[in-house]
Design a protein around this motif. Structure first.
Motif, PDB file in Angstrom:
ATOM      1  N   ALA A 131       0.826  -1.204   0.000  1.00  0.00           N
ATOM      2  CA  ALA A 131       0.000   0.000   0.000  1.00  0.00           C
ATOM      3  C   ALA A 131       0.864   1.260   0.000  1.00  0.00           C
ATOM      4  N   GLU A 132       1.911   1.268   0.810  1.00  0.00           N
ATOM      5  CA  GLU A 132       2.770   2.450   0.883  1.00  0.00           C
ATOM      6  C   GLU A 132       3.584   2.644  -0.392  1.00  0.00           C
ATOM      7  N   THR A 133       4.036   1.537  -0.983  1.00  0.00           N
ATOM      8  CA  THR A 133       4.770   1.626  -2.254  1.00  0.00           C
ATOM      9  C   THR A 133       3.864   2.150  -3.358  1.00  0.00           C
ATOM     10  N   ASN A 134       2.634   1.636  -3.411  1.00  0.00           N
ATOM     11  CA  ASN A 134       1.680   2.087  -4.434  1.00  0.00           C
ATOM     12  C   ASN A 134       1.357   3.563  -4.278  1.00  0.00           C
ATOM     13  N   LEU A 135       1.233   4.033  -3.029  1.00  0.00           N
ATOM     14  CA  LEU A 135       0.934   5.450  -2.796  1.00  0.00           C
ATOM     15  C   LEU A 135       2.109   6.323  -3.236  1.00  0.00           C
ATOM     16  N   GLU A 136       3.327   5.875  -2.944  1.00  0.00           N
ATOM     17  CA  GLU A 136       4.515   6.617  -3.374  1.00  0.00           C
ATOM     18  C   GLU A 136       4.576   6.695  -4.903  1.00  0.00           C
ATOM     19  N   THR A 137       4.274   5.572  -5.552  1.00  0.00           N
ATOM     20  CA  THR A 137       4.260   5.553  -7.017  1.00  0.00           C
ATOM     21  C   THR A 137       3.170   6.469  -7.558  1.00  0.00           C
ATOM     22  N   SER A 158       4.813  -1.163 -14.478  1.00  0.00           N
ATOM     23  CA  SER A 158       3.740  -0.821 -13.541  1.00  0.00           C
ATOM     24  C   SER A 158       3.543   0.686 -13.450  1.00  0.00           C
ATOM     25  N   PHE A 159       4.652   1.425 -13.408  1.00  0.00           N
ATOM     26  CA  PHE A 159       4.590   2.885 -13.311  1.00  0.00           C
ATOM     27  C   PHE A 159       3.880   3.482 -14.518  1.00  0.00           C
ATOM     28  N   PHE A 160       4.281   3.061 -15.712  1.00  0.00           N
ATOM     29  CA  PHE A 160       3.674   3.630 -16.911  1.00  0.00           C
ATOM     30  C   PHE A 160       2.246   3.142 -17.120  1.00  0.00           C
ATOM     31  N   SER A 161       1.917   1.978 -16.595  1.00  0.00           N
ATOM     32  CA  SER A 161       0.520   1.521 -16.625  1.00  0.00           C
ATOM     33  C   SER A 161      -0.345   2.441 -15.765  1.00  0.00           C
ATOM     34  N   MET A 162       0.201   2.825 -14.596  1.00  0.00           N
ATOM     35  CA  MET A 162      -0.517   3.749 -13.717  1.00  0.00           C
ATOM     36  C   MET A 162      -0.638   5.124 -14.377  1.00  0.00           C
ATOM     37  N   PHE A 163       0.428   5.559 -15.021  1.00  0.00           N
ATOM     38  CA  PHE A 163       0.414   6.846 -15.731  1.00  0.00           C
ATOM     39  C   PHE A 163      -0.624   6.817 -16.854  1.00  0.00           C
ATOM     40  N   GLU A 164      -0.660   5.719 -17.579  1.00  0.00           N
ATOM     41  CA  GLU A 164      -1.634   5.560 -18.662  1.00  0.00           C
ATOM     42  C   GLU A 164      -3.063   5.599 -18.122  1.00  0.00           C
ATOM     43  N   ILE A 169      -1.666   8.548 -24.648  1.00  0.00           N
ATOM     44  CA  ILE A 169      -2.001   7.166 -24.263  1.00  0.00           C
ATOM     45  C   ILE A 169      -1.391   6.185 -25.266  1.00  0.00           C
ATOM     46  N   GLU A 170      -1.513   6.517 -26.537  1.00  0.00           N
ATOM     47  CA  GLU A 170      -0.936   5.662 -27.579  1.00  0.00           C
ATOM     48  C   GLU A 170       0.587   5.616 -27.467  1.00  0.00           C
ATOM     49  N   LEU A 171       1.183   6.764 -27.180  1.00  0.00           N
ATOM     50  CA  LEU A 171       2.645   6.846 -27.024  1.00  0.00           C
ATOM     51  C   LEU A 171       3.116   5.969 -25.862  1.00  0.00           C
ATOM     52  N   ILE A 172       2.447   6.075 -24.731  1.00  0.00           N
ATOM     53  CA  ILE A 172       2.843   5.307 -23.547  1.00  0.00           C
ATOM     54  C   ILE A 172       2.627   3.818 -23.768  1.00  0.00           C
ATOM     55  N   GLU A 173       1.538   3.460 -24.402  1.00  0.00           N
ATOM     56  CA  GLU A 173       1.271   2.045 -24.667  1.00  0.00           C
ATOM     57  C   GLU A 173       2.364   1.444 -25.537  1.00  0.00           C
ATOM     58  N   SER A 174       2.797   2.181 -26.546  1.00  0.00           N
ATOM     59  CA  SER A 174       3.856   1.705 -27.430  1.00  0.00           C
ATOM     60  C   SER A 174       5.182   1.564 -26.682  1.00  0.00           C
ATOM     61  N   ASN A 175       5.540   2.576 -25.906  1.00  0.00           N
ATOM     62  CA  ASN A 175       6.824   2.556 -25.195  1.00  0.00           C
ATOM     63  C   ASN A 175       6.825   1.568 -24.035  1.00  0.00           C
ATOM     64  N   LYS A 176       5.670   1.352 -23.437  1.00  0.00           N
ATOM     65  CA  LYS A 176       5.545   0.381 -22.346  1.00  0.00           C
ATOM     66  C   LYS A 176       5.921  -1.011 -22.837  1.00  0.00           C
ATOM     67  N   ASN A 177       5.482  -1.333 -24.031  1.00  0.00           N
ATOM     68  CA  ASN A 177       5.809  -2.640 -24.614  1.00  0.00           C
ATOM     69  C   ASN A 177       7.290  -2.752 -24.933  1.00  0.00           C
ATOM     70  N   LEU A 233       9.679  -1.391 -23.274  1.00  0.00           N
ATOM     71  CA  LEU A 233      10.419  -1.564 -22.025  1.00  0.00           C
ATOM     72  C   LEU A 233      10.465  -3.015 -21.562  1.00  0.00           C
ATOM     73  N   SER A 234       9.538  -3.827 -22.073  1.00  0.00           N
ATOM     74  CA  SER A 234       9.486  -5.226 -21.642  1.00  0.00           C
ATOM     75  C   SER A 234      10.498  -6.092 -22.394  1.00  0.00           C
ATOM     76  N   ILE A 235      11.119  -5.533 -23.433  1.00  0.00           N
ATOM     77  CA  ILE A 235      12.130  -6.291 -24.169  1.00  0.00           C
ATOM     78  C   ILE A 235      13.519  -5.764 -23.796  1.00  0.00           C
ATOM     79  N   ASN A 236      14.524  -6.311 -24.414  1.00  0.00           N
ATOM     80  CA  ASN A 236      15.904  -5.983 -24.034  1.00  0.00           C
ATOM     81  C   ASN A 236      16.318  -4.634 -24.624  1.00  0.00           C
ATOM     82  N   VAL A 237      16.065  -3.555 -23.866  1.00  0.00           N
ATOM     83  CA  VAL A 237      16.441  -2.217 -24.315  1.00  0.00           C
ATOM     84  C   VAL A 237      17.278  -1.544 -23.228  1.00  0.00           C
ATOM     85  N   ASN A 238      18.012  -0.507 -23.633  1.00  0.00           N
ATOM     86  CA  ASN A 238      18.743   0.300 -22.666  1.00  0.00           C
ATOM     87  C   ASN A 238      17.739   1.210 -21.957  1.00  0.00           C
TER      88      ASN A 238
END
Length: 341
Positions: free
Chosen positions: A217-223, A259-265, A307-315, A317-322
């Motif tokens: 709960a505290e971590t989620n609130l901080e996020t 998780s962060f960008f899902s919350m932002f979205e 929303i479209e931008l974040i959805e694209s970039n969120k995906n 981040l799940s692969i091997n990127v810097n």
């Protein structure tokens, strides 16, 4: 908790009770609904209502009720994917097909509760269909899934579909405080963390109970507060550097960033929903004035493209990127998009 402390689904419970009293319980049932919305409790209640011989089932005290409650009834069989498998395979259906013709021992019915029924393979569902079409008179099948539409239409059409309810945040908040010491503690020490746990649960009791654990709960609130800070930066047209600086300050693991960008979205989606429909219920903002402030500062076009931008970039981040390069790109794209609208 049967059923003294069971929350919601009152109409469904009453319907099941009436069907049982009038011997109208269907032989095949699909219970659909979100995770933690009471599907398994409803399934067990159906079994209890079929087994209990009291005048107004269920009594919870007779031998048959107690056996079902503690999982020892030989006539209530629960199946689910085994050995780490993702799907319910043909072996499970073969077991049911062979076992169903063995008459019940203690009660008048034999109840099969099929958990995660939407994970049955097509082959399994087609094989199961043969049992549904010509079952023994004492057999009752209860299929639990998130959506009945995920089942083959030939299976779904032979079942009665029960849909569990999502719960109002205010009711869920009070219920959590009643049944959970952790929720009660949060209510006294960190009410915003409790409110966020309820909001993010989507009306699911199960999810809410997992979110009220103190550390979670505290971590989620901080996020949440960091996401709100990011929205504020973008609203005031902050520079790429300012946005990147904030993104660089958070946990850089891929799991957290997703998780962060899902919350932002979700925050962006709630702002858009409030612009398109006044009074629309939202699941991100804890305070109405924060939502109103954000809604007044963004156009619908910006929100849709963001929303479209974040959805694209969120995906990505799940692969091997810097990670640093990816966050730099996100900061730059958000800043450039904001400058357009």
């Amino acid at each position: 908790m049967y059923l003294k402390d069971f929350l919601g689904n009152d109409r469904l419970i009453e319907r099941i009770r009436n069907d049982s009293l009038n011997n109208r319980t269907p032989h095949a049932i699909i219970i659909e609904g979100a995770e933690g919305s009471g599907k398994h409790t409803i399934a067990k209640f159906i079994a209890l209502s079929l087994a209990c011989k009291s005048a107004n089932p269920v009594c919870l005290e007779c031998a048959d009720c107690r056996k079902i409650l503690n999982g020892s009834s030989p006539d209530v069989i629960s199946v689910a994917p085994q050995d780490g498998r993702v799907q319910l395979g043909i072996d499970t259906v073969r077991f049911i097909k062979s076992d169903v013709y063995i008459k019940p021992n203690d009660i008048e019915h034999k109840v099969y509760i099929i958990n995660e029924a939407d994970k049955m393979t097509v082959e399994s569902q087609n094989a199961f269909l043969k049992v549904l079409e010509e079952p023994p008179s004492y057999a009752v099948f209860i299929l639990i899934c998130e959506s009945a539409d995920s089942m083959l239409i030939t299976v779904k059409s032979r079942c009665r579909v029960y849909t569990t309810e999502r719960f109002d945040n205010e009711i869920l908040n009070r219920y959590l405080i009643k049944i959970s010491e952790e929720a009660g503690e949060l209510a006294n020490t960190n009410p915003d963390a409790l409110a966020l746990a309820v909001a993010f649960s989507g009306g699911s009791i199960g999810k809410a109970l997992s979110y009220v654990k103190k550390e979670t709960a505290e971590t989620n609130l901080e996020t949440y507060n960091t996401v709100l800070d990011l929205l504020k930066l973008i609203r005031r047209r902050a520079s790429t550097f300012e946005i990147f600086s904030l993104l660089s300050s958070i946990d850089q693991t891929k799991e957290f960033l997703y998780s962060f960008f899902s919350m932002f979205e979700q925050g962006l989606s709630d702002i858009l929903a409030s612009k398109l429909s006044a009074g629309q219920k939202t699941s991100f903002f804890l305070y109405e004035n924060d939502l109103e402030h954000m809604s007044s500062g963004f156009t619908s076009t910006f929100l849709l493209e963001a929303i479209e931008l974040i959805e694209s970039n969120k995906n990505k981040l799940s692969i091997n990127v810097n990670i640093s390069s990816a966050l730099t790109a996100i900061a730059s794209e958000l800043s450039q998009l904001r400058s357009k609208y």
